[in-house]
Design a protein around this motif. Sequence first.
Motif, PDB file in Angstrom:
ATOM      1  N   PRO A  79     -11.064  17.693  22.751  1.00  0.00           N
ATOM      2  CA  PRO A  79     -12.104  16.825  22.170  1.00  0.00           C
ATOM      3  C   PRO A  79     -12.842  17.481  21.008  1.00  0.00           C
ATOM      4  CG  PRO A  79     -12.221  16.811  24.573  1.00  0.00           C
ATOM      5  CD  PRO A  79     -11.262  17.895  24.201  1.00  0.00           C
ATOM      6  N   ALA A  80     -13.031  18.801  21.076  1.00  0.00           N
ATOM      7  CA  ALA A  80     -13.745  19.493  20.003  1.00  0.00           C
ATOM      8  C   ALA A  80     -12.958  19.454  18.700  1.00  0.00           C
ATOM      9  CB  ALA A  80     -14.017  20.951  20.405  1.00  0.00           C
ATOM     10  N   VAL A  81     -11.635  19.547  18.790  1.00  0.00           N
ATOM     11  CA  VAL A  81     -10.797  19.493  17.589  1.00  0.00           C
ATOM     12  C   VAL A  81     -10.843  18.090  16.989  1.00  0.00           C
ATOM     13  CG1 VAL A  81      -8.457  19.730  16.693  1.00  0.00           C
ATOM     14  CG2 VAL A  81      -9.325  21.357  18.381  1.00  0.00           C
ATOM     15  N   ARG A  82     -10.705  17.079  17.823  1.00  0.00           N
ATOM     16  CA  ARG A  82     -10.763  15.702  17.313  1.00  0.00           C
ATOM     17  C   ARG A  82     -12.123  15.410  16.696  1.00  0.00           C
ATOM     18  NH1 ARG A  82      -8.244  14.378  22.357  1.00  0.00           N
ATOM     19  NH2 ARG A  82     -10.184  13.370  23.023  1.00  0.00           N
ATOM     20  N   GLN A  83     -13.176  15.907  17.324  1.00  0.00           N
ATOM     21  CA  GLN A  83     -14.513  15.710  16.765  1.00  0.00           C
ATOM     22  C   GLN A  83     -14.648  16.409  15.420  1.00  0.00           C
ATOM     23  OE1 GLN A  83     -17.728  17.520  18.973  1.00  0.00           O
ATOM     24  NE2 GLN A  83     -19.252  16.098  18.143  1.00  0.00           N
ATOM     25  N   ALA A  84     -14.070  17.610  15.307  1.00  0.00           N
ATOM     26  CA  ALA A  84     -14.158  18.357  14.049  1.00  0.00           C
ATOM     27  C   ALA A  84     -13.464  17.616  12.913  1.00  0.00           C
ATOM     28  CB  ALA A  84     -13.550  19.748  14.221  1.00  0.00           C
ATOM     29  N   PHE A  85     -12.297  17.026  13.183  1.00  0.00           N
ATOM     30  CA  PHE A  85     -11.605  16.262  12.145  1.00  0.00           C
ATOM     31  C   PHE A  85     -12.397  15.003  11.779  1.00  0.00           C
ATOM     32  CE2 PHE A  85      -7.952  18.933  13.114  1.00  0.00           C
ATOM     33  CZ  PHE A  85      -7.326  19.022  11.884  1.00  0.00           C
ATOM     34  N   GLY A  86     -13.037  14.392  12.757  1.00  0.00           N
ATOM     35  CA  GLY A  86     -13.903  13.257  12.443  1.00  0.00           C
ATOM     36  C   GLY A  86     -15.104  13.677  11.612  1.00  0.00           C
ATOM     37  N   ASN A  87     -15.662  14.855  11.934  1.00  0.00           N
ATOM     38  CA  ASN A  87     -16.797  15.364  11.163  1.00  0.00           C
ATOM     39  C   ASN A  87     -16.418  15.612   9.712  1.00  0.00           C
ATOM     40  OD1 ASN A  87     -18.362  15.370  13.478  1.00  0.00           O
ATOM     41  ND2 ASN A  87     -18.043  17.534  13.902  1.00  0.00           N
ATOM     42  N   ILE A  88     -15.244  16.208   9.494  1.00  0.00           N
ATOM     43  CA  ILE A  88     -14.847  16.525   8.117  1.00  0.00           C
ATOM     44  C   ILE A  88     -14.504  15.258   7.349  1.00  0.00           C
ATOM     45  CG2 ILE A  88     -12.343  16.835   8.256  1.00  0.00           C
ATOM     46  CD1 ILE A  88     -14.874  19.213   6.616  1.00  0.00           C
ATOM     47  N   ALA A  89     -14.021  14.237   8.043  1.00  0.00           N
ATOM     48  CA  ALA A  89     -13.787  12.952   7.371  1.00  0.00           C
ATOM     49  C   ALA A  89     -15.113  12.358   6.894  1.00  0.00           C
ATOM     50  CB  ALA A  89     -13.073  11.988   8.317  1.00  0.00           C
ATOM     51  N   LEU A  90     -16.144  12.414   7.746  1.00  0.00           N
ATOM     52  CA  LEU A  90     -17.474  11.943   7.349  1.00  0.00           C
ATOM     53  C   LEU A  90     -18.010  12.763   6.194  1.00  0.00           C
ATOM     54  CD1 LEU A  90     -20.072  10.272   7.770  1.00  0.00           C
ATOM     55  CD2 LEU A  90     -20.748  11.955   9.512  1.00  0.00           C
ATOM     56  N   PHE A  91     -17.814  14.070   6.264  1.00  0.00           N
ATOM     57  CA  PHE A  91     -18.272  14.952   5.189  1.00  0.00           C
ATOM     58  C   PHE A  91     -17.636  14.568   3.858  1.00  0.00           C
ATOM     59  CE2 PHE A  91     -17.402  18.596   2.497  1.00  0.00           C
ATOM     60  CZ  PHE A  91     -18.639  19.192   2.378  1.00  0.00           C
ATOM     61  N   LEU A  92     -16.323  14.347   3.855  1.00  0.00           N
ATOM     62  CA  LEU A  92     -15.622  14.031   2.609  1.00  0.00           C
ATOM     63  C   LEU A  92     -16.028  12.657   2.077  1.00  0.00           C
ATOM     64  CD1 LEU A  92     -12.042  15.380   3.457  1.00  0.00           C
ATOM     65  CD2 LEU A  92     -13.768  16.429   1.976  1.00  0.00           C
ATOM     66  N   VAL A  93     -16.272  11.712   2.962  1.00  0.00           N
ATOM     67  CA  VAL A  93     -16.705  10.375   2.528  1.00  0.00           C
ATOM     68  C   VAL A  93     -18.039  10.453   1.795  1.00  0.00           C
ATOM     69  CG1 VAL A  93     -17.543   8.156   3.383  1.00  0.00           C
ATOM     70  CG2 VAL A  93     -15.398   9.079   4.239  1.00  0.00           C
ATOM     71  N   ILE A  94     -18.898  11.375   2.206  1.00  0.00           N
ATOM     72  CA  ILE A  94     -20.198  11.544   1.545  1.00  0.00           C
ATOM     73  C   ILE A  94     -20.071  12.450   0.325  1.00  0.00           C
ATOM     74  CG2 ILE A  94     -22.552  12.426   1.821  1.00  0.00           C
ATOM     75  CD1 ILE A  94     -22.301  11.746   4.809  1.00  0.00           C
ATOM     76  N   ASN A  95     -19.397  13.569   0.496  1.00  0.00           N
ATOM     77  CA  ASN A  95     -19.387  14.618  -0.525  1.00  0.00           C
ATOM     78  C   ASN A  95     -18.592  14.256  -1.770  1.00  0.00           C
ATOM     79  OD1 ASN A  95     -17.493  17.287  -1.312  1.00  0.00           O
ATOM     80  ND2 ASN A  95     -19.684  17.640  -1.382  1.00  0.00           N
ATOM     81  N   VAL A  96     -17.376  13.723  -1.600  1.00  0.00           N
ATOM     82  CA  VAL A  96     -16.498  13.497  -2.752  1.00  0.00           C
ATOM     83  C   VAL A  96     -17.059  12.444  -3.712  1.00  0.00           C
ATOM     84  CG1 VAL A  96     -14.189  12.784  -3.474  1.00  0.00           C
ATOM     85  CG2 VAL A  96     -14.467  14.307  -1.513  1.00  0.00           C
TER      86      VAL A  96
END
Length: 305
Positions: free
Chosen positions: A81-98
Motif C-alpha cells: 500500500p505504501a508503494v501505491r500511495q507513493a505513486f499516487g502522491n507523485i502523480a498529484l505532485f506532477l499535476v500541480i508542479n508541471v
Amino acid sequence: MTTTTMASAKGARRFTTLLGRRPVGLLFTAPYAVFLVAVFAYPLGLAVWMSFHRFIFTAPGVSVPRPWVGLDNYKEALTDPAVRQAFGNIALFLVINVPLTVALSLLLATALNAAIPFRAFFRAAYYIPYVTASVAVVGVWLFLFSSSGLVNKALGPLAPHPSWLVNSHLAMPSVAMYVTWKQLGFFILLYLAALQNVPKELYEAAAVDGASRRRTFWSVTVPGVRSATTLVVLLSLVTGANLFTEPYLLTGGGGPDGASASPVLVMYQRGIEQGHPDVGAAIGVLLVLAVLVVALADRYLLRRK
C-alpha cells in the motif's frame, strides 16, 4: 591495382561508418561516455538484475546465494500500500508542479525579456533559490509554513488545521509549491534563451495589425517557444518523478502517514533503511518505466499540437 583501390575504398567506408567522418571527436566524447556508463547505465542494469533476484547487502568479500525469483519483487512492490500511495502522491505532485512550472516560467520570462527597470536584479533574484542548497532553503520554508510560522500568523483564523506540512491533504501540494518556486529560475532561463530566437518581425507585424498584448502572447510568443516548452515539460516531469530531498526534509520523511512520500523516498526506505534492496530496485524499475511512458506520451502530444 583497381582491385586494391576498390578494397581500400570499401575499407575506408567501413571505417567512416564505424567511427564517423571525424574520428577525433570520439576522443572528446569518450570521457562523458564513460561517465554515462559508470553513473547511469551500469547502476540501471544492476538495478534491473537485482529486481529479479533475492538480493541482500553483505560485507565486502562475503559471498551469499542470490537466487532468481522472477517477478516476486515486483509483486511485493505492487501489492505494498505504501508503494501505491507513493505513486499516487507523485502523480498529484506532477499535476500541480508541471503546469505551474510551465505557466509561471513562461510568463515571468516574457516579463523579464521586456525592457523593465532592474531587469538584471530580478533575473538574478529568481535564479538564486535554484542554486541555493536545498537544506538552507528548506529551513526558510519551514519557518514560513510551520504551525506557528509567518504564513499562519498572517492568515489568522483562515490558517489550515492541521498546518500545511502536517496536513494529509495539503502536505504534497505544499511540497509541489515549494519545488515549483525553487526550480523556477532554471526554467525561466530556458525560456529567456528561447525568446531570443523568436523573430522580432513577428512582434512588429502583430503591432501593425493592432494585436493586443494578450493576443500577441498567445499568437507569437507561445508558438515561438514551443520547443522550449517541450523541454521544460520533459525536464520537470523527470526531476519531479525523482523527488526525494524535499519530502524527506520538509515533512520528516514523507509524512503525515505517507501522504507526501515519493517512490524514490519509499525505494530508499525499503532498500536502505529496511534492508530489502531487491524490492527497492523493483520500485526503481517501475518508476523508470512509468516516467518513460509519460514522457513519450507527453512528447507525442506536444508534437501534434
